[in-house]
Structures are given as structure tokens and as C-alpha cells.
Design a protein around this motif. Structure first.
Motif: not given
Length: 357
Positions: A11-12, A15-16, A70, A93, A121, A155, A188, A300-301, A304
Motif C-alpha cells: 500500500w505504501r 504512494f511513491y 518499502s 520506510e 513524514q 511517528h 483504510r 500526506e502526498e 512524502i
């Protein structure tokens, strides 16, 4: 143009991939490492990217400027070790390893190489970045205490340490858990079908970082997604405090004043510039400006994306470190102490680890 590769397809990792392709003027994805053939086929179909079965195959064909790792907690140390031994900078990560022993082992294997940064992040999120800028300007004096109730473990610890500039000294932790009924409306991906209250655990931890600096950790199960619980941050200083988007402080006069952080959002009413965060201001001064206006990134984007760009600059020798491995190791060490205190019911003091030297 920075050439990057990504190890992992969870999932993460998406994002990248999404952010790199949205920032095509900055990044070229030269490969993604995934084990399952079905996953590789899906990645190729969805993103049009080249996939490899392992790191060795990737490095046989490509020499990326840096690699994003990741993968799972348990798998991450070996991936970092393999990439560092090949001389490739890595953006890892969180956390970099699952246990204190694994963190120490990882540090001894790759720490001295100085090639690993960590994708922590939270302090890059626009709201937190604005608060951090204000505290570093001395607006509320010396920062002495931080309470975080929004995210979990390392975090939350990274946010406390960042605001406090707490360093690597021993930290003393007392943690307790409380169980109470709570509806959990969202996961999620979507709404939950069952909206009856269920037992939810709240973990509260008191952290003494030394030198008069303290943290309060408060996390409810699934608080990332459960909109029935506010996300809350309190940053206390010698001349005032910040609570979420509000600040109270002493100014010359003398006078006690209140102010708030204001987010200027494009796309409302007759603003036709598209839905985007433009900036966050405080008392008429911009304290955070979105570097990706026009990309329609969520917070979040934005966070990152900043890490990825800063990592590219650092890997080329032209920029500052994003979040060094030692910092991330310390975050997770304190997070592990919260878990240990919760399990044993005892006060836990963290050791002075190898990376602190």
C-alpha cells in the motif's frame, strides 16, 4: 532528473510510485522490485513501469540515484544492507528494524556508511511543518512539552523529539492502557458495515526526555482513520503554547495574545484554480508554502513528495539530510519502550544506543 527505484509493492509503495509519476519533471522510476508475478504484471499494467524479482536483478540493469525501501519490518534490514553494500543511497520506510537488537545490528552494519535516510513524514505535513517553523522561530519560547494524539508509536515520538530537539539521551517511559466502547466507522478504504460500539484500547504514555523536556503519548486504536476522535497536538513553550491551530503567547507590551494558523485553500466558491492547499499563515506571515501547487496533492502526498525531493538533493550532494537513520532508530527505541512499559506495567528507561555516539 533523478532516477529512483522502489523495493516493495504494498500500500505504501504505491504512494511513491504515484508521486514520482506526478513529479515526472523530477523523477524517473527505473524499476520496482516485487516478488509475485501477478503483482509485477499489475504494476506494469497500471503504471507502465519495469519490474524485477529482487534487488540483485534491479542493480544488474540499473544504477538508481537512490532506492526507496518499502517492505515489511522484518525484511527491511536485509534490503538496506544489500543496497548500502552496493553503494546505493536508500530512503527507508519506518521503522528501519523491528526490535532494539535488530536496530543495533542494522546500525553496526550500515550506520557508518551514511547512506540511509528514513521516510518519516509527519513533521513534513503542512500543519505540523507550520507549527515547527513557528517554534523554531522562538515564537512561544523554549519548547518544553509536546502532547500528540493522532498517530502511533515511532511517528508520534518523531514529532515529540522534533519539536523538543530532544537528542539521543536516555528517556524514561510510563505507559498505561484503557479499554472503552467506541464506534469505528471507517477503515483504510471505506465505511465499516458494522457500526456498533466495540472495545477500543487507548494507550497513554508519559515520556521524560531529560533536561526538563517531556512528552505525552495518547493513541486510540485505529485513530488514523477513526474520525470520531480528534487529531490533537499541544506544544508548550516558556512563553506560550500551541494547541492544534491556535496559539497563545506573551509579546512585548507586555500583553498576552491569541492567534491562529490559517490555511489558504484554492478551489472554494469562485476560485477556479483547482482544489489545492496554497499556504498556511500565522499573524499575516506565510509559515508554510505548498511546493507542489497544481499537483492536487493531499497533505500526506505533500509530505512524502518533499521527502523524495530532499532525498534527491541529498543523494546528489547538494542538499541536507531528510531524516538520518540514527534519528529513526531513536524514535523506534522509545516506541518500543512504550510497548514494554505497557506490557510489564513498569517504568522503562531506554539505553544509550550505538547510534547515539
Amino acid at each position: 532528473m533523478t532516477k529512483i527505484a522502489i523495493v516493495g509493492a504494498g500500500w505504501r509503495a504505491h504512494f511513491y510510485i504515484h508521486i514520482a509519476q506526478a513529479l515526472s519533471e523530477n523523477f524517473e522510476i527505473v524499476g520496482v522490485v516485487a516478488r509475485q508475478e501477478s503483482t509485477k504484471a499489475s504494476l506494469n499494467e497500471k503504471y507502465g513501469i519495469t519490474t524485477y524479482s529482487d534487488v540483485a536483478s534491479l542493480l544488474t540493469h540499473e544504477t538508481p540515484d537512490y532506492v526507496v525501501s518499502s517492505v515489511s519490518w522484518d525484511s527491511n534490514p536485509s534490503i538496506l544492507n544489500e543496497l548500502v553494500m552496493a553503494g546505493i543511497p536508500v530512503l527507508s520506510e519506518t521503522p528501519p528494524a523491528p526490535t532494539y537488537e535488530a536496530l543495533e545490528k542494522l546500525w553496526k552494519e550500515v550506520g557508518h556508511q551514511g547512506l540511509v535516510q528514513v521516510a518519516e513524514q509527519y513533521l513534513y505535513l503542512p500543519g505540523h511543518a507550520a507549527r515547527l517553523a513557528l517554534t523554531r522561530a522562538g515564537t512561544i519560547g523554549e519548547i518544553t512539552s509536546v502532547e500528540v494524539s493522532s498517530t502511533h508509536g515511532y511517528h508520534a515520538v518523531s514529532m515529540m523529539r522534533g519539536f523538543l530537539n530532544a537528542g539521543f539521551g536516555p528517556a524514561t517511559v510510563n505507559a498505561h492502557a484503557f479499554v472503552a466502547p467506541l464506534i469505528d466507522p471507517l477503515n483504510r478504504d471505506s465505511w465499516n458495515s458494522d457500526l456498533t460500539p466495540k472495545a477500543a484500547k487507548t494507550t497513554v504514555g508519559l515520556i521524560d526526555f531529560g533536561s526538563g523536556k517531556s512528552g505525552i503519548y495518547n493513541f486510540v486504536d485505529n485513530q488514523w482513520h477513526n474520525q470520531l476522535r480528534h487529531r490533537r497536538i499541544v506544544v508548550r513553550g516558556s512563553a506560550g503554547e500551541i494547541v492544534d491551530d491556535h496559539a497563545i503567547r506573551l509579546i512585548d507590551g507586555p500583553a498576552i495574545t491569541t492567534s491562529r494558523f490559517e490555511r489558504y485553500q484554492l478551489g472554494y466558491d469562485l476560485n477556479l484554480d483547482g482544489y489545492d492547499t496554497e499556504h498556511i499563515s500565522f499573524d499575516g506571515k506565510v509559515v508554510f508554502k505548498n511546493p507542489f501547487i497544481g499537483k492536487r496533492f493531499m497533505d500526506e502526498e505533500i509530505a512524502i513528495g518533499q521527502i523524495m525531493v530532499q532525498m534527491a538533493d541529498w543523494a546528489s550532494g547538494e542538499g541536507t539530510a531528510t531524516y538520518p537513520l540514527a534519528e529513526a532508530c531513536q524514535d523506534h527505541l522509545i516506541s518500543l519502550a512504550i510497548e514494554e512499559s505497557l506490557k510489564t506495567g513498569q517504568t522503562v528507561t531506554t539505553p544509550r544506543a550505538s547510534w547515539a555516539k
